[in-house]
Scaffold this active site. Structure first.
Site, PDB file in Angstrom:
ATOM      1  N   ASP A 107      54.743  27.269  29.913  1.00 28.38           N
ATOM      2  CA  ASP A 107      54.445  27.288  29.140  1.00 28.38           C
ATOM      3  C   ASP A 107      55.043  28.139  27.405  1.00 28.38           C
ATOM      4  O   ASP A 107      56.143  29.104  27.893  1.00 28.38           O
ATOM      5  CB  ASP A 107      52.963  27.574  29.144  1.00 28.38           C
ATOM      6  CG  ASP A 107      52.311  28.141  27.735  1.00 28.38           C
ATOM      7  OD1 ASP A 107      51.349  26.362  27.394  1.00 28.38           O
ATOM      8  OD2 ASP A 107      52.051  28.482  26.909  1.00 28.38           O
TER       9      ASP A 107
ATOM     10  N   CYS B 129      17.971  48.197  43.591  1.00 32.65           N
ATOM     11  CA  CYS B 129      18.047  48.285  42.305  1.00 32.65           C
ATOM     12  C   CYS B 129      19.687  48.192  43.002  1.00 32.65           C
ATOM     13  O   CYS B 129      20.498  47.896  43.732  1.00 32.65           O
ATOM     14  CB  CYS B 129      17.900  50.022  41.684  1.00 32.65           C
ATOM     15  SG  CYS B 129      16.551  50.299  42.437  1.00 32.65           S
TER      16      CYS B 129
END
Length: 491
Positions: free
Chosen positions: A439, A34
């Site tokens: 930037d 699981c």
């Protein structure tokens, strides 16, 4: 992760969905494996075994739980965070390289021997490349069984199986159901609204902030290749066996995905590329917890947690677009790319929308006349130099490429400065630690927040954000709320 028994046990007993895909819980008394968040009553601790991959659990003789469907859990974020041999191999396997070229082809792309690749994967994941590819084929087969009306024989070969017998045996072994029984169980599930399309649900780890993710993709969409329509981001895909069209829509607990493929053998690779595009295998809790430790960033994280780094479905395409976008506005970059697509892209049919072309391959662009490009001469030279290096293989930006080697190779090309190289590393290569201190948007946001605003000082400050600096960039860019890349487009 799976070797830390106490931590795995706590996660399984708490049914913590954050660890889905990190490891798998196998129960010796039932023979089932699981995901950690499985809703059934937790078994006794002494009956649990922890596996690093679904393939490892399957090799140990466990079958997938019918309740929590562990094979459909998000992928491990390790393969996005790392660039070592195992991580690169897992990205290539997810892209379908083993199914197309076999283990020797995988090893050749990685630059290692077959024995070395198998040994490394077995040591870390408990399964070799063939077993990992087999687990992926089983997942692909289940998707086709449940979401299409194709005959089982067609599904078998589309999923990559060598025979219908191998397909039937694998499906029964992994899911404890025959292919027909799987289809009958899913008969009430979602069906595609477009004929011939497959409707899927792409899982992710919560939280997920869709604003900058889909806002960025929609704002920079190249006409003919991408569009925002009816609340969905749509684009064409260049895939190994033919073209495709994908539609992706954000939902509270999943991404709705509709795929139209020329050849169903491309399904697994198309899903892998869509997950990379939307950064769906990220671990937002780990990212946000670390970034919150910076008092200047904490308010941004708390305001909209779960930001992802928009990726790319084709690294070479993005590199070309990054050069087209140098020192121009978003609208101008779209215009340049649209002209390139109209002149050199391959036409495709899209009955459901306005997509017309595939973005041109670097081979198609290798012979273009620079004088036909409406841009400064220096940028023409940069573009043709990049295209030539990609077409000749001097720069490798594939899904299994080494990030440091790719950076070094890009840095030798004229006209590709640190900003362009790092943006390509961030968006095309998927490096979560890529950073762009020069930037303008990042520097403005840093100044507003009281962070160092010069590139050198900001780079030194950013060491506390490692290895998640690409996510820090997303939060910094988000301070400009008026920019289109930070807004989810209207439906």
């Amino acid at each position: 992760m799976h070797t830390d028994t106490d931590r795995c046990l706590r996660a399984a007993q708490a049914k913590d969905a954050r660890f889905d895909g990190w490891f798998f819980v196998a129960v010796v008394t039932t023979g089932i494996y699981c995901r950690p968040s499985c809703p059934v009553v937790a078994p006794k601790a002494e009956n649990m075994r922890f596996h690093p991959s679904a393939a490892s659990a399957q090799q140990a003789g466990f079958r997938a739980c019918k309740r929590c469907r562990p094979d459909a859990s998000p992928g491990s974020p390790q393969w996005n965070e790392r660039a070592d041999l195992v991580a690169r191999a897992m990205r290539l396997i997810a892209d379908g390289v083993v199914d197309r070229d076999g283990v020797p082809g995988l090893a050749a792309r990685l630059g290692y021997s077959t024995r070395q690749v198998e040994r490394q994967l077995l040591a870390e994941l408990g399964a070799g490349p063939l077993a990992l590819a087999r687990a992926q084929r089983a997942q692909t087969a289940r998707l086709l069984i449940e979401t299409s009306a194709l005959p089982m024989a067609d599904i078998a070969f589309a999923a990559g199986f060598a025979s219908v017998r191998a397909f039937n045996e694998t499906v029964r072994e992994v899911f404890a159901l025959s292919p027909t029984e799987l289809r009958q169980r899913a008969i009430r599930g979602p069906r595609a609204s477009v004929p011939g399309a497959l409707t899927l649900r792409l899982p992710f780890r919560a939280p997920l902030c869709p604003d900058n993710l889909f806002g960025h993709l929609a704002a920079t969409a190249v006409p003919g290749v991408e569009e925002w329509r009816d609340g969905a981001y749509r684009r064409t895909l260049r895939l190994p066996y033919g073209p495709g069209v994908v539609s992706l829509s954000p939902r509270p607990d999943h991404i709705a995905c509709q795929l139209s493929l020329a050849d169903l053998r491309d399904l697994a690779g198309a899903i892998s590329r869509c997950r990379r595009l939307l950064d769906l295998d990220a671990d937002p809790a780990a990212v946000d917890d670390l970034l919150r430790m910076d008092l200047q960033l904490a308010p941004l994280v708390d305001k909209a947690p779960g930001r992802r780094v928009p990726g790319a479905v084709d690294a070479e395409e993005f590199a070309v677009r990054a050069v087209l976008g140098q020192q121009v506005s978003t609208a101008a970059a779209r215009t340049h790319a649209g002209r390139l697509v109209a002149a050199h892209g391959e036409p495709v049919e899209d009955p459901a929308g306005g997509l017309t072309h595939l973005f041109p391959s670097v081979q198609a662009l290798a012979g273009l006349d620079p004088e036909t490009l409406a841009m400064p001469r220096t940028r023409r030279a940069t573009l043709t130099g990049l295209v030539g290096a990609l077409a000749e293989g001097r720069v490798a930006l594939g899904v299994g490429s080494d990030w440091d080697e790719a950076r070094a190779a890009l840095g030798t090309l004229p006209g590709l400065g640190p900003w362009t190289v790092e943006v390509i590393a961030m968006r095309a290569l998927g490096d979560p630690d890529a950073f762009v201190p020069t930037d303008l948007g990042v520097r403005r946001a840093a100044a507003e927040l009281g962070l160092p605003a010069t590139p050198g000082a900001l780079t030194r400050h950013s060491t506390r954000w490692r290895p998640w600096r690409a996510y820090a960039v997303q939060y910094l860019w988000a301070t400009d709320a008026a920019h289109a890349i930070n807004r989810l487009p209207a439906a």
